[in-house]
Design an enzyme around this catalytic site. Structure first.
Site, short mmCIF file in Angstrom:
data_model
loop_
_atom_site.label_atom_id
_atom_site.label_comp_id
_atom_site.label_asym_id
_atom_site.label_seq_id
_atom_site.Cartn_x
_atom_site.Cartn_y
_atom_site.Cartn_z
N ASN A 88 0.85 -1.15 -0.12
CA ASN A 88 -0.02 0.14 -0.08
C ASN A 88 0.99 1.13 -0.14
OD1 ASN A 88 -2.36 -1.45 0.18
ND2 ASN A 88 -2.14 -1.69 2.42
N HIS A 99 6.44 3.82 7.03
CA HIS A 99 7.77 3.16 6.86
C HIS A 99 7.46 2.06 5.82
CE1 HIS A 99 11.50 1.33 8.88
NE2 HIS A 99 11.32 0.42 7.91
N HIS A 101 6.49 -1.15 3.67
CA HIS A 101 6.50 -2.44 4.10
C HIS A 101 5.79 -3.21 2.86
CE1 HIS A 101 2.96 -0.05 5.63
NE2 HIS A 101 2.36 -0.99 5.33
N HIS A 103 3.41 -6.51 2.53
CA HIS A 103 2.39 -7.42 3.07
C HIS A 103 2.70 -8.78 2.27
CE1 HIS A 103 -0.29 -4.66 5.28
NE2 HIS A 103 0.15 -3.75 4.34
P1 5GP Z 1 -0.75 -0.64 5.78
O1 5GP Z 1 -2.17 -0.31 6.00
O2 5GP Z 1 0.13 0.82 6.27
O3 5GP Z 1 -0.32 -1.15 4.47
O4 5GP Z 1 -0.35 -1.60 6.79
C1 5GP Z 1 0.15 -1.32 8.21
C2 5GP Z 1 -0.03 -2.87 8.87
O5 5GP Z 1 0.83 -2.72 10.05
C3 5GP Z 1 -1.32 -3.25 9.13
O6 5GP Z 1 -1.66 -4.68 8.40
C4 5GP Z 1 -1.52 -3.38 10.64
O7 5GP Z 1 -2.33 -4.61 11.10
C5 5GP Z 1 0.06 -3.51 11.06
N1 5GP Z 1 0.41 -3.19 12.30
C6 5GP Z 1 0.21 -2.03 12.66
N2 5GP Z 1 0.52 -1.88 14.01
C7 5GP Z 1 1.35 -2.93 14.39
C8 5GP Z 1 2.08 -3.41 15.19
O8 5GP Z 1 2.16 -2.56 16.42
N3 5GP Z 1 2.62 -4.50 15.24
C9 5GP Z 1 2.32 -5.27 14.09
N4 5GP Z 1 3.10 -6.61 14.14
N5 5GP Z 1 1.78 -5.08 12.91
C10 5GP Z 1 1.23 -3.69 13.00
ZN ZN Z 2 10.71 3.82 10.21
#
Ligand code: 5GP
Ligand code: ZN
Length: 112
Positions: A88, A99, A101, A103
């Site tokens: 994303n 940051h 990442h 998935h």
């Molecule tokens: P995004 O929505 O930015 O693509 O994905 C962020 C991801 O980080 C989400 O799937 C969410 O569940 C995960 N996430 C958010 N906070 C934490 C955390 O404190 N620990 C872990 N392991 N995952 C997290």
């Molecule tokens: Zn960072």
């Protein structure tokens, strides 16, 4: 490059925020997503702070390619090699942690 101060995934990489580690090397850190959307849902992050995969592609394509290698290996170890890889990128696309990442979704037959 954006600021790493107060960045959740930088804190996870440093071990200041606990996580369930899946894999680590000099370039990347991989850990279980806290809210899994599939039987296996792993996040792979570059250790060096960059805000998004777009920035990573600009600044460090070697680490970006390595993330794909690590995703492939996780899918082979935890399932049958089939996996979905999602980045994303930007708030409009659902990025909530700024940051970069990946998935990695695997471990079962995934919905469309
Ligand atoms: P995004 O929505 O930015 O693509 O994905 C962020 C991801 O980080 C989400 O799937 C969410 O569940 C995960 N996430 C958010 N906070 C934490 C955390 O404190 N620990 C872990 N392991 N995952 C997290
Ligand atoms: Zn960072």
């Amino acid at each position: 490059m954006s600021d790493s101060e107060g960045c959740l995934f930088c804190s996870i990489v440093k071990g200041e925020v606990p996580s369930t580690k899946v894999y680590e090397d000099e370039q990347v850190f991989a850990f279980e997503d806290i809210a899994p959307k599939a039987k296996v849902h792993v996040l792979i992050v570059p250790k060096k702070h960059v805000a998004s995969v777009a920035e990573l592609a600009d600044s460090d394509s070697r680490t970006l390619a390595h993330i794909v290698d690590v995703a492939r290996d996780i899918a082979r170890e935890r399932y049958n090699g089939s996996f979905r890889l999602v980045f994303n990128t930007g708030a409009d696309a659902g990025q909530t942690v700024f940051h970069a990442h990946a998935h990695v979704l695997t471990g079962e037959v995934l919905d469309e």
